[in-house]
Design an enzyme around this catalytic site. Structure first.
Site: not given
Ligand code: GLA
Length: 386
Positions: A127, A172
């Site tokens: 989110s 993300d």
């Molecule tokens: C979070 C972080 C990502 C990644 C994941 C684990 O979502 O924002 O950049 O490192 O953890 O894969």
């Protein structure tokens, strides 16, 4: 699951007294495989969800941003002249993106925005990234400029790192910005090159299970894991200067340098290096239609995250174990940063209903928490709606 713009328009008008002039949207994500690899320059394989953050807005003629959150039923107001002071948690995402954009030379305009979201909060479905990417697109639209989607992802990531304080990788924000309907993206987080890989149209479904165990300590533990990886990298790099990140290290090399490392650093690195290998193999498996192998690699990924990387928790393990017992489950793992949040499972279509029932019952029995299940619909990345 998309939020209906027609219902949000009157809410906007009642808060700001004028109609919204634009609407933008950015999705959350689920990562299919490639966990905790992105800050080691490795590979990831996420898809964007049909859960998203939607922002309705209108530009203003001054430097004020007024933001109303439907989720929190709260208004937050700040000036673009003074972005460095932190605010309410949800508002920091909007502020943080402004904070990063301004010194980049973009001329930001004030705006009145309404923020609505249906990405379950604190569930590991990003989110925050959806907020950052949607906020960036809102600033672009209000200010009359356009940022390339890869750069938009980088801006969102910087807001998370420099403003919110989690030293996250790029996964993300990248998938929220560039996701593609019916596809997952195979992303090389070093080059930011990517390939959209079609997900099977029928036969198997991707089922997300929310443990509804709020993620705890995720910021500090996350930053710790990152530092442990860097400790392992530094040991090897002293001797092998071509190594920039763990991405450049093979399993054999890791074993060779293991005696020079502390146990934690070694295990973290073992996860990262094996996970990169699993991502590469899982992409070939998917491309050749071998969903069974894809599922096995998902299982291995979870076991490695649980045993070597130590980012799982009881609730995630209980849900994954319950999922693996269901006939028709090809693979199941935790997804996202860990310490709570969601699992992702690959399930034969005809078993999806049974999966939800059986995993749900077992999970409630063992944890006293009520889970939620969603069948994933891979969706497009951020876009303007009007
Ligand atoms: C979070 C972080 C990502 C990644 C994941 C684990 O979502 O924002 O950049 O490192 O953890 O894969």
């Amino acid at each position: 699951m998309t939020m209906n713009i027609q219902n949000l328009k009157p809410v906007y008008e009642s808060k700001f007294g004028v109609p919204a002039e634009f609407a933008v949207r950015a999705p959350g994500r689920v990562n299919l495989i490639g966990e905790h690899t992105d800050y080691n320059d490795g590979y990831v394989f996420p898809c964007a969800l049909d859960f998203n953050v939607t922002i309705l807005g209108s530009p203003r003629n001054d430097n004020t941003v007024r933001a109303y959150s439907v989720t929190f039923d709260e208004m937050c107001e700040f000036s673009l002249n003074n972005l460095s002071v932190r605010d309410k948690a949800w508002c920091n995402y909007v502020k943080g993106v402004g904070y990063v954009l301004q010194p980049e030379g973009y001329h930001l305009k004030g705006m009145d925005i309404l923020i609505a979201g249906n990405v379950p909060l604190g569930s590991g479905l990003s989110s925050s990234a959806a907020m950052e990417v949607a906020s960036c697109l809102a600033y672009e639209t209000a200010g009359g400029f356009d940022i390339d989607p890869v750069k938009r992802a980088l801006i969102g990531q910087r807001a998370e790192r420099e403003y919110v304080g989690v030293q996250c990788g790029i996964m993300d924000q990248f998938i929220s910005s560039l996701g593609r309907k019916s596809h997952a993206l195979f992303i090389d987080t070093r080059t930011l090159g990517y390939e959209a890989v079609p997900l099977p149209e029928s036969g198997v479904s991707i089922v997300i299970g929310n443990t509804n165990k709020p993620r705890q300590l995720v910021g500090s533990e996350y930053n710790d894991r990152r530092n442990e990886c860097y400790r392992a990298r530094d040991v090897i790099r002293k001797d092998l200067p071509r190594v920039k990140e763990l991405r450049d290290v093979t399993s054999e090399e890791l074993e060779r340098y293991a005696p020079q490392m502390d146990e934690k650093a070694y295990k973290r690195a073992r996860h990262v290096i094996s996970e990169d290998e699993r991502v590469l193999e899982s992409i070939s498996a998917l491309k050749s239609g071998d969903v069974k192998r894809f599922g096995e690699l998902m299982n291995q990924s979870h076991d490695s995250l649980r045993d070597d990387y130590k980012v799982s928790c009881r609730e995630l393990d209980v849900m994954v174990e319950a999922a693996r017992k269901v006939k028709g489950t090809l693979g199941s793992r935790m997804t996202g940063a860990g310490f709570g949040g969601c699992t992702v499972s690959l399930v034969k279509d005809e078993s999806v209903e049974r999966f939800q029932k059986e995993v749900g019952e077992e999970y409630v029995k063992l944890t006293n928490l009520k889970p939620d299940f969603f069948v994933c619909k891979a969706s497009d990345g951020a876009r303007r709606i009007f």
